[in-house]
Design a protein around this motif. Sequence first.
Motif, PDB file in Angstrom:
ATOM      1  N   GLU A  42      -1.041  -7.053   3.935  1.00 23.92           N
ATOM      2  CA  GLU A  42      -1.761  -6.188   4.988  1.00 23.92           C
ATOM      3  C   GLU A  42      -0.893  -5.307   6.120  1.00 23.92           C
ATOM      4  O   GLU A  42      -1.409  -4.280   6.385  1.00 23.92           O
ATOM      5  N   VAL A  43       0.253  -6.038   6.512  1.00 24.88           N
ATOM      6  CA  VAL A  43       0.954  -5.403   7.542  1.00 24.88           C
ATOM      7  C   VAL A  43       1.682  -3.779   6.723  1.00 24.88           C
ATOM      8  O   VAL A  43       1.792  -2.815   7.153  1.00 24.88           O
ATOM      9  N   ASN A  44       2.130  -3.993   5.397  1.00 23.78           N
ATOM     10  CA  ASN A  44       2.607  -2.975   4.677  1.00 23.78           C
ATOM     11  C   ASN A  44       1.698  -2.088   3.939  1.00 23.78           C
ATOM     12  O   ASN A  44       2.381  -1.136   3.175  1.00 23.78           O
ATOM     13  N   SER A  45       0.496  -2.706   3.874  1.00 28.23           N
ATOM     14  CA  SER A  45      -0.696  -1.601   3.259  1.00 28.23           C
ATOM     15  C   SER A  45      -0.141  -1.553   1.904  1.00 28.23           C
ATOM     16  O   SER A  45      -0.371  -0.597   1.136  1.00 28.23           O
ATOM     17  N   VAL A  46       0.036  -2.707   1.223  1.00 31.91           N
ATOM     18  CA  VAL A  46       0.432  -3.068   0.073  1.00 31.91           C
ATOM     19  C   VAL A  46      -0.794  -3.612  -0.908  1.00 31.91           C
ATOM     20  O   VAL A  46      -1.250  -4.626  -0.311  1.00 31.91           O
ATOM     21  N   ASP A  47      -1.086  -3.099  -2.057  1.00 33.07           N
ATOM     22  CA  ASP A  47      -2.117  -3.770  -2.853  1.00 33.07           C
ATOM     23  C   ASP A  47      -1.503  -5.052  -3.796  1.00 33.07           C
ATOM     24  O   ASP A  47      -0.727  -4.540  -5.012  1.00 33.07           O
ATOM     25  N   VAL A  48      -1.727  -6.306  -3.517  1.00 34.62           N
ATOM     26  CA  VAL A  48      -1.199  -7.489  -4.362  1.00 34.62           C
ATOM     27  C   VAL A  48      -2.407  -8.221  -4.780  1.00 34.62           C
ATOM     28  O   VAL A  48      -2.085  -9.383  -4.892  1.00 34.62           O
ATOM     29  N   SER A  49      -3.589  -7.650  -4.905  1.00 41.81           N
ATOM     30  CA  SER A  49      -4.795  -8.302  -5.211  1.00 41.81           C
ATOM     31  C   SER A  49      -4.425  -9.051  -6.570  1.00 41.81           C
ATOM     32  O   SER A  49      -4.832 -10.316  -6.729  1.00 41.81           O
ATOM     33  N   ASP A  50      -3.659  -8.539  -7.653  1.00 44.49           N
ATOM     34  CA  ASP A  50      -3.543  -9.175  -9.005  1.00 44.49           C
ATOM     35  C   ASP A  50      -2.668 -10.379  -8.728  1.00 44.49           C
ATOM     36  O   ASP A  50      -2.874 -11.591  -9.308  1.00 44.49           O
TER      37      ASP A  50
END
Length: 330
Positions: A32-40
């Motif tokens: 969330e802080v780095n706006s990275v998609d790690v949903s998988d």
Amino acid sequence: MATTERKPILLDFEKPLAELEARISQIRELAEVNSVDVSDQIHQLESRAQQLRQEIFTSLSPAQRIQVARHPRRPSTLDYIQAISEEWIELHGDRRSGKDDPAMVGGIARFEGRPVVMLGHQKGRDTKDNVTRNFGMAAPGGYRKAMRLMEHADRFGMPIFTFIDTPGAWPGMEAEQMGQGEAIAYNLREMFRLEVPILCTVIGEGGSGGALGVGVGDHLMMFEHSVYYVASPEACAAILWKDAARANQAAEALKITAWDLKQVGILDQLLPEPIGGAHADPLMAAETLQQALSQNLARLLQMSGDQRRDRRYEKFRQIGEFTEQTEAHI
């Protein structure tokens, strides 16, 4: 007003699961802080956590089940009563000593519209509350209060629900002076003569005569991670080996789990718990209990009072039966 989330109480065998869940939370916060998609990645880790939770709680040893049964946040008698009853009026006192034992609670309630009497051991939530409740160890007055309520139920045709959760009856000198043994023995005898249905459920610990004092009934149920024993593993180890550290070995030998008791014919019904124990989802546990009570009460109400008494007597007469086989002489 701001509210604070309660810190989870971890048992030893839950630590690997807690570490994995902490890792998931950390990854989610960083993403969330780095706006990275790690949903998988999060999905994979959550699936692993669910699998690990399932593996842990489906393969607990007897000693680990005792830890779950003693969990400070495990639902208590009052928790279940408030969850499954439509009305609840607590009654106090044994009408003899002039006192009220807070380790044994009971009263009149409505269960699915029907008046019933509910009673059971009550532990505390924290150290102060446990001291007040004497850690769920009832005094003679508690058992006499329970019997007074059961006699009231029998007089007015109200079914009885008992909830068992105690390490044992209070073993103090004052309890012996007040007639602890007599109070429990009286309950054992008198519960056999009651004509109304009696449903007993072990919701946590079922320890020794303290449990039996409200445990004579038509149908005995136990939650999946509850335990029922003649002596605690710690006491058994201290007696047999003079070493309480061997409690785990004693727990294995005592056959105290719901599966053990079901196999030898003492337990009538095993109630499944939510993954993680009843404290992980108290409302689901209460719903399971309510359904079981409802189904068994309907069945018992179809019998006459004499039929229930005769069946109750035979049920307990069959406990401990065995046969001996001798070698044939040639």
